[in-house]
Write an enzyme that holds these catalytic residues in place. Sequence first.
Site, PDB file in Angstrom:
ATOM      1  N   SER A 110       1.089  -1.439   0.120  1.00 16.66           N
ATOM      2  CA  SER A 110      -0.470  -0.078  -0.292  1.00 16.66           C
ATOM      3  C   SER A 110       0.926   1.101  -0.469  1.00 16.66           C
ATOM      4  O   SER A 110       1.666   1.496  -0.813  1.00 16.66           O
ATOM      5  CB  SER A 110      -0.911  -0.383   1.350  1.00 16.66           C
ATOM      6  OG  SER A 110      -2.635   0.824   1.060  1.00 16.66           O
ATOM      7  N   GLU A 208      -2.003  -2.575  -8.551  1.00 15.88           N
ATOM      8  CA  GLU A 208      -2.821  -2.647  -7.499  1.00 15.88           C
ATOM      9  C   GLU A 208      -3.517  -1.150  -6.204  1.00 15.88           C
ATOM     10  O   GLU A 208      -2.957  -0.627  -6.456  1.00 15.88           O
ATOM     11  CB  GLU A 208      -2.636  -3.415  -5.917  1.00 15.88           C
ATOM     12  CG  GLU A 208      -1.275  -3.318  -5.217  1.00 15.88           C
ATOM     13  CD  GLU A 208      -2.171  -2.371  -4.188  1.00 15.88           C
ATOM     14  OE1 GLU A 208      -4.064  -2.400  -3.922  1.00 15.88           O
ATOM     15  OE2 GLU A 208      -1.511  -1.871  -3.707  1.00 15.88           O
ATOM     16  N   HIS A 278      -4.980  -5.127  -1.736  1.00 18.38           N
ATOM     17  CA  HIS A 278      -5.628  -5.874  -0.085  1.00 18.38           C
ATOM     18  C   HIS A 278      -7.210  -6.108  -0.409  1.00 18.38           C
ATOM     19  O   HIS A 278      -8.291  -5.640  -0.131  1.00 18.38           O
ATOM     20  CB  HIS A 278      -6.547  -3.608  -0.452  1.00 18.38           C
ATOM     21  CG  HIS A 278      -5.611  -2.165   0.281  1.00 18.38           C
ATOM     22  ND1 HIS A 278      -4.491  -2.357  -1.285  1.00 18.38           N
ATOM     23  CD2 HIS A 278      -5.382  -1.769   0.617  1.00 18.38           C
ATOM     24  CE1 HIS A 278      -3.831  -1.180  -1.050  1.00 18.38           C
ATOM     25  NE2 HIS A 278      -4.420  -0.908   0.583  1.00 18.38           N
TER      26      HIS A 278
END
Length: 307
Positions: A110, A208, A278
């Site tokens: 992330s 992502e 995630h």
Amino acid sequence: MRIKPRRLKKGDTVGVISPSSPPNLENLKKALPFLEQLGLKVKMGKSVEAKNGHLAGTDDERLADLHAMFEDPEISGIICAGGGYGSARLAESIDFQMIKENPKIFWGYSDITFLHSAIGQYSELVTFHGPMLASDVGKEEFHERSARMFGQLFGPFELHYSEEISPLTALSAGIAQGELVGGNLSLLRSAIGTKFELDVKGKILLIEDIDEEPYQVDELLNHLRMARKFDEVAGIAIGDFKNSEPKKKERSLTLDQVFDDYFSELKVPVVKGFKIGHCEPHFSVPLGVEARLDADAKTLTILPGVE
């Protein structure tokens, strides 16, 4: 060739840091027994519980934790407590030479993507894109497969992703081999125009993201396209895009349509559907190692990340 960190063994100590936003401390506490079950001891960074608005302490505090864990000879690996925002604020002050001289496992995803890219480029170290303690491990939905992925830190074994794990779709055919790089799309875009801009030439790009509507993903991909990133890649692996449904469906392309617009005519292999990001389960991968993306067989094979 990037430097591969030494594998973990039972009895080793791992350091926990919060380079971004304040983690959920209740979830963090719940996650620590998992590390102990792996046979690891834990040392907490000084600023893990600190709060400075949307940051886990001041930039100096968070940077000091990062440096201290890499410098400490008793620490064999570093695992991030969570993401959010803030790791990029540290990048220009990181002692990359010190990290290069003290290579060890560095694990997160992330917002941590910015640190993966920076450390990969300037310390030449293989790092790991995987679930974090407060954000993932400490939650009830933490999946058994996600837990098993930590095994790659204890011995050098090849990772193989196929449709046995999740349905995959090839948007563009072919086979590519190259270094696996990337991570969170928003963070990759934020580095464009800086000294930390990701070099994707001849590499397999992983993307992502979370909480981005299709028009927002469109904008992010268009920026990468105009920065000529898609002209240089060897292949693209599309991970999980969680919560990407449009709020106004009648006024939006679908996420699949956006991906088709950018990738269906690309002359390199592009495969979507990887449970990387995630999501649960979360398939963890080393960044900076050789990988092979086969869009025809719909597989991704990744060499070990540790020595």
